[in-house]
Motif scaffolding. Sequence first.
Motif, PDB file in Angstrom:
ATOM      1  N   ALA A  86       0.860  -1.191   0.000  1.00 53.49           N
ATOM      2  CA  ALA A  86       0.000   0.000   0.000  1.00 53.49           C
ATOM      3  C   ALA A  86       0.892   1.235   0.000  1.00 53.49           C
ATOM      4  O   ALA A  86       1.154   1.856   1.036  1.00 53.49           O
ATOM      5  CB  ALA A  86      -0.930  -0.018   1.207  1.00 53.49           C
ATOM      6  N   ARG A  87       1.351   1.576  -1.163  1.00 52.66           N
ATOM      7  CA  ARG A  87       2.293   2.691  -1.351  1.00 52.66           C
ATOM      8  C   ARG A  87       1.917   3.404  -2.635  1.00 52.66           C
ATOM      9  O   ARG A  87       1.682   2.756  -3.672  1.00 52.66           O
ATOM     10  CB  ARG A  87       3.721   2.153  -1.449  1.00 52.66           C
ATOM     11  N   HIS A  88       1.881   4.729  -2.600  1.00 51.32           N
ATOM     12  CA  HIS A  88       1.494   5.478  -3.796  1.00 51.32           C
ATOM     13  C   HIS A  88       2.497   5.274  -4.921  1.00 51.32           C
ATOM     14  O   HIS A  88       2.120   5.073  -6.077  1.00 51.32           O
ATOM     15  CB  HIS A  88       1.358   6.968  -3.467  1.00 51.32           C
ATOM     16  N   ASP A  89       3.786   5.348  -4.596  1.00 53.72           N
ATOM     17  CA  ASP A  89       4.847   5.125  -5.579  1.00 53.72           C
ATOM     18  C   ASP A  89       6.151   4.967  -4.806  1.00 53.72           C
ATOM     19  O   ASP A  89       6.180   5.037  -3.569  1.00 53.72           O
ATOM     20  CB  ASP A  89       4.931   6.269  -6.594  1.00 53.72           C
ATOM     21  N   TRP A  90       7.231   4.764  -5.540  1.00 52.08           N
ATOM     22  CA  TRP A  90       8.528   4.534  -4.905  1.00 52.08           C
ATOM     23  C   TRP A  90       9.480   5.714  -5.060  1.00 52.08           C
ATOM     24  O   TRP A  90      10.687   5.574  -4.852  1.00 52.08           O
ATOM     25  CB  TRP A  90       9.161   3.264  -5.463  1.00 52.08           C
ATOM     26  N   GLU A  91       8.963   6.861  -5.410  1.00 53.93           N
ATOM     27  CA  GLU A  91       9.815   8.038  -5.579  1.00 53.93           C
ATOM     28  C   GLU A  91      10.351   8.505  -4.223  1.00 53.93           C
ATOM     29  O   GLU A  91       9.704   8.357  -3.179  1.00 53.93           O
ATOM     30  CB  GLU A  91       9.039   9.167  -6.251  1.00 53.93           C
ATOM     31  N   GLY A  92      11.527   9.134  -4.252  1.00 57.08           N
ATOM     32  CA  GLY A  92      12.199   9.532  -3.020  1.00 57.08           C
ATOM     33  C   GLY A  92      11.451  10.568  -2.195  1.00 57.08           C
ATOM     34  O   GLY A  92      11.651  10.649  -0.982  1.00 57.08           O
ATOM     35  N   TYR A  93      10.599  11.364  -2.844  1.00 62.10           N
ATOM     36  CA  TYR A  93       9.901  12.410  -2.101  1.00 62.10           C
ATOM     37  C   TYR A  93       9.041  11.823  -0.988  1.00 62.10           C
ATOM     38  O   TYR A  93       8.847  12.472   0.062  1.00 62.10           O
ATOM     39  CB  TYR A  93       9.029  13.255  -3.044  1.00 62.10           C
ATOM     40  N   LEU A  94       8.503  10.620  -1.193  1.00 58.31           N
ATOM     41  CA  LEU A  94       7.670  10.014  -0.162  1.00 58.31           C
ATOM     42  C   LEU A  94       8.501   9.612   1.060  1.00 58.31           C
ATOM     43  O   LEU A  94       8.040   9.734   2.198  1.00 58.31           O
ATOM     44  CB  LEU A  94       6.913   8.802  -0.700  1.00 58.31           C
ATOM     45  N   ALA A  95       9.710   9.132   0.827  1.00 54.87           N
ATOM     46  CA  ALA A  95      10.586   8.795   1.956  1.00 54.87           C
ATOM     47  C   ALA A  95      10.872  10.043   2.782  1.00 54.87           C
ATOM     48  O   ALA A  95      10.894   9.994   4.021  1.00 54.87           O
ATOM     49  CB  ALA A  95      11.877   8.168   1.447  1.00 54.87           C
ATOM     50  N   THR A  96      11.084  11.173   2.103  1.00 55.34           N
ATOM     51  CA  THR A  96      11.304  12.437   2.813  1.00 55.34           C
ATOM     52  C   THR A  96      10.049  12.873   3.552  1.00 55.34           C
ATOM     53  O   THR A  96      10.094  13.236   4.735  1.00 55.34           O
ATOM     54  CB  THR A  96      11.738  13.532   1.825  1.00 55.34           C
ATOM     55  N   LYS A  97       8.916  12.825   2.865  1.00 55.27           N
ATOM     56  CA  LYS A  97       7.637  13.233   3.453  1.00 55.27           C
ATOM     57  C   LYS A  97       7.312  12.405   4.689  1.00 55.27           C
ATOM     58  O   LYS A  97       6.802  12.926   5.690  1.00 55.27           O
ATOM     59  CB  LYS A  97       6.539  13.064   2.399  1.00 55.27           C
ATOM     60  N   PHE A  98       7.627  11.108   4.638  1.00 57.89           N
ATOM     61  CA  PHE A  98       7.282  10.196   5.729  1.00 57.89           C
ATOM     62  C   PHE A  98       8.424  10.002   6.736  1.00 57.89           C
ATOM     63  O   PHE A  98       8.314   9.170   7.637  1.00 57.89           O
ATOM     64  CB  PHE A  98       6.881   8.833   5.160  1.00 57.89           C
ATOM     65  N   GLU A  99       9.508  10.766   6.560  1.00 61.51           N
ATOM     66  CA  GLU A  99      10.653  10.710   7.483  1.00 61.51           C
ATOM     67  C   GLU A  99      11.189   9.283   7.632  1.00 61.51           C
ATOM     68  O   GLU A  99      11.449   8.782   8.728  1.00 61.51           O
ATOM     69  CB  GLU A  99      10.271  11.284   8.853  1.00 61.51           C
ATOM     70  N   GLN A 100      11.378   8.646   6.488  1.00 62.21           N
ATOM     71  CA  GLN A 100      11.904   7.282   6.461  1.00 62.21           C
ATOM     72  C   GLN A 100      13.366   7.322   6.006  1.00 62.21           C
ATOM     73  O   GLN A 100      13.676   7.867   4.952  1.00 62.21           O
ATOM     74  CB  GLN A 100      11.072   6.418   5.498  1.00 62.21           C
ATOM     75  N   ASN A 101      14.223   6.754   6.807  1.00 58.48           N
ATOM     76  CA  ASN A 101      15.657   6.790   6.518  1.00 58.48           C
ATOM     77  C   ASN A 101      16.054   5.665   5.569  1.00 58.48           C
ATOM     78  O   ASN A 101      16.828   4.768   5.910  1.00 58.48           O
ATOM     79  CB  ASN A 101      16.450   6.703   7.824  1.00 58.48           C
ATOM     80  N   ILE A 102      15.530   5.740   4.378  1.00 57.76           N
ATOM     81  CA  ILE A 102      15.840   4.744   3.355  1.00 57.76           C
ATOM     82  C   ILE A 102      17.194   5.086   2.732  1.00 57.76           C
ATOM     83  O   ILE A 102      17.438   6.251   2.382  1.00 57.76           O
ATOM     84  CB  ILE A 102      14.738   4.712   2.280  1.00 57.76           C
ATOM     85  N   PRO A 103      18.101   4.126   2.627  1.00 56.35           N
ATOM     86  CA  PRO A 103      19.423   4.418   2.039  1.00 56.35           C
ATOM     87  C   PRO A 103      19.311   5.076   0.666  1.00 56.35           C
ATOM     88  O   PRO A 103      18.409   4.768  -0.116  1.00 56.35           O
ATOM     89  CB  PRO A 103      20.071   3.033   1.942  1.00 56.35           C
ATOM     90  N   ALA A 104      20.255   5.957   0.386  1.00 54.11           N
ATOM     91  CA  ALA A 104      20.216   6.732  -0.850  1.00 54.11           C
ATOM     92  C   ALA A 104      20.181   5.841  -2.084  1.00 54.11           C
ATOM     93  O   ALA A 104      19.520   6.169  -3.079  1.00 54.11           O
ATOM     94  CB  ALA A 104      21.415   7.676  -0.912  1.00 54.11           C
ATOM     95  N   ASP A 105      20.880   4.705  -2.041  1.00 47.21           N
ATOM     96  CA  ASP A 105      20.924   3.839  -3.216  1.00 47.21           C
ATOM     97  C   ASP A 105      19.630   3.058  -3.429  1.00 47.21           C
ATOM     98  O   ASP A 105      19.473   2.367  -4.434  1.00 47.21           O
ATOM     99  CB  ASP A 105      22.114   2.886  -3.153  1.00 47.21           C
ATOM    100  N   GLN A 106      18.686   3.170  -2.461  1.00 46.71           N
ATOM    101  CA  GLN A 106      17.399   2.498  -2.619  1.00 46.71           C
ATOM    102  C   GLN A 106      16.255   3.487  -2.881  1.00 46.71           C
ATOM    103  O   GLN A 106      15.127   3.048  -3.114  1.00 46.71           O
ATOM    104  CB  GLN A 106      17.080   1.665  -1.363  1.00 46.71           C
ATOM    105  N   LEU A 107      16.573   4.779  -2.829  1.00 44.83           N
ATOM    106  CA  LEU A 107      15.550   5.766  -3.139  1.00 44.83           C
ATOM    107  C   LEU A 107      15.187   5.683  -4.619  1.00 44.83           C
ATOM    108  O   LEU A 107      16.033   5.370  -5.463  1.00 44.83           O
ATOM    109  CB  LEU A 107      16.045   7.178  -2.808  1.00 44.83           C
ATOM    110  N   ASN A 108      13.940   5.974  -4.915  1.00 46.60           N
ATOM    111  CA  ASN A 108      13.420   5.957  -6.288  1.00 46.60           C
ATOM    112  C   ASN A 108      13.393   4.556  -6.892  1.00 46.60           C
ATOM    113  O   ASN A 108      13.279   4.405  -8.108  1.00 46.60           O
ATOM    114  CB  ASN A 108      14.230   6.898  -7.195  1.00 46.60           C
ATOM    115  N   GLU A 109      13.503   3.538  -6.045  1.00 41.20           N
ATOM    116  CA  GLU A 109      13.428   2.151  -6.481  1.00 41.20           C
ATOM    117  C   GLU A 109      12.490   1.395  -5.551  1.00 41.20           C
ATOM    118  O   GLU A 109      12.387   1.723  -4.359  1.00 41.20           O
ATOM    119  CB  GLU A 109      14.811   1.487  -6.456  1.00 41.20           C
ATOM    120  N   PRO A 110      11.790   0.362  -6.064  1.00 39.32           N
ATOM    121  CA  PRO A 110      10.943  -0.434  -5.176  1.00 39.32           C
ATOM    122  C   PRO A 110      11.755  -1.121  -4.084  1.00 39.32           C
ATOM    123  O   PRO A 110      12.869  -1.594  -4.318  1.00 39.32           O
ATOM    124  CB  PRO A 110      10.310  -1.470  -6.117  1.00 39.32           C
TER     125      PRO A 110
END
Length: 346
Positions: A86-110
């Motif tokens: 249940a995720r709108h998309d995998w773009e990096g902006y959502l990780a920022t919006k949701f304050e999720q510390n996803i590694p940079a090399d995984q941003l914008n990827e599923p």
Amino acid sequence: MNRILKLMITCVFALGAWLPSMTGAAFAASAPTEEWTKYPLIAHALGGIDGVDYTNSLEAFKTNYDKGQRVFEVDLSLTQDGQLAARHDWEGYLATKFEQNIPADQLNEPLTLKEFKGYKILKDYTPLSFMNVVRILEKYPDVYFITDTKETDPALVQKQFTLIKDTVNKVDPALLDRLIPEIYSPEMMTQVKNLVPFKHVIFSIYMSSMEPNEVAKYVKENQIHVVAMPFERATRSYMKKLSDAGAVVYVHSLNNVDDVNKYLAMGVHGVYTDFLSYKDLGIDTTAWTQPVTVASAAPANPAASNTEAAATPASSTAVSGNAVAAEPKPSAWEMLKSILSDIFSI
């Protein structure tokens, strides 16, 4: 002038009669085969929570359910390991919006499903897999979920809806009757209908360039009763064409009461919303929020996986009941739209 005075008097008396006892049952749909359209609101991305939209989280669902919402749109995206999240998309902006510390090399990827579920949303909210969504559907017998899967590529559509069908069948195939897919093109409609026996569908045209006459012709010929579109595309003449074709229209997304009234007057039936509640619109939800006793939810298929049960609401013998109130004729929702439409057409 006389016509305006008559309409004003009609509104005063009509509203005076409705407001003391206005219930959700009064907002029945004009399309009798789509019982869920008695609800004029759809909680977009499971509805907003604490001023935040697009979380698609368990807590967003619970919060908006408690406010009277019964129809929820959920975004579904394929994970890296081929599951539905249940995720709108995998773009990096959502990780920022949701304050999720996803590694940079995984941003914008599923992410994988396990990784996705390991990142809380804003430190507090629980991300959901599609299995979690199905479990919620099982435990709340008065709820409908609308799926926004976003893909139009036939191979991805096949994968997504095969996962949807297989997941629902693991729990209870009857739940498909309360799962409503958004379909984005005539070609996708044919493909999905051949794959999954959905009782209800929405023809959602936000990715389509079809003209109003084409859409009206298509829904009439294919007996489609609900169309969704961006509010910017709704016009009075377009709504009339679709009404004549036997379809009601939901527009997305609106979060202002005045805007809702504007589109209501135009002939729109209902809206997707992040933050509006029935209370905001002056609608009494008593008809569908009274608790009733129901059996505790149990998988129809004993072999169904329980590995994600902890992320879904606990079973209870007292949950809000199914909204099956009798539909008055004529519907107050339809009559109010007609009166407002007459006023604004003068």
